[in-house]
Design a protein around this motif. Structure first.
Motif, short mmCIF file in Angstrom:
data_model
loop_
_atom_site.label_atom_id
_atom_site.label_comp_id
_atom_site.label_asym_id
_atom_site.label_seq_id
_atom_site.Cartn_x
_atom_site.Cartn_y
_atom_site.Cartn_z
N THR A 44 0.85 -1.18 0.00
CA THR A 44 0.00 0.00 0.00
C THR A 44 0.89 1.23 0.00
N SER A 46 3.02 4.51 -1.49
CA SER A 46 3.97 4.78 -2.57
C SER A 46 5.12 3.78 -2.56
N TYR A 77 1.06 -2.56 -6.46
CA TYR A 77 0.55 -1.43 -5.69
C TYR A 77 -0.89 -1.18 -6.15
N PRO A 78 -1.85 -1.87 -5.51
CA PRO A 78 -3.25 -1.70 -5.92
C PRO A 78 -3.73 -0.27 -5.65
N GLY A 79 -4.60 0.18 -6.50
CA GLY A 79 -5.18 1.50 -6.30
C GLY A 79 -6.28 1.47 -5.26
N PRO A 80 -6.81 2.60 -4.90
CA PRO A 80 -7.90 2.66 -3.91
C PRO A 80 -9.09 1.80 -4.34
N GLU A 82 -9.24 -1.37 -4.78
CA GLU A 82 -8.93 -2.59 -5.53
C GLU A 82 -8.64 -3.73 -4.60
#
Length: 82
Positions: A44, A46, A77-80, A82
């Motif tokens: 999660t 950066s 790095y999944p986005g919000p 996901e």
């Protein structure tokens, strides 16, 4: 296509540090039909330099457990949401 295994624990002795045991848990290990293995490490926030080092440790663990296998890895790095 492949079979995914989650939270895969590992431990192994390193060749370059006698007496040191490396332990951890791989977020996801995918065993592909062709015999290759893929390590997926989910993060999660950066990207940070230490993430690559952690992935390398996991790749070394899988290569140690499955000598001769084609082993790759990816930081995810999944986005919000996901």
């Amino acid at each position: 296509q492949g079979c995914a295994y989650y939270e895969v624990p590992f431990s192994y002795a390193t060749a370059n540090a006698p007496g040191v045991i490396v332990r951890g848990s791989i977020d996801c290990l995918v065993a592909h039909e062709d015999g290759s293995l893929q390590v997926l490490e989910f993060k999660t926030g950066s990207p940070r330099p230490e993430h690559a080092g952690q992935l390398e440790t996991y790749l070394n663990a899988v290569r140690h457990a499955f000598p001769g296998a084609d082993v790759t890895g990816e930081l995810v790095y999944p986005g919000p949401g996901e």
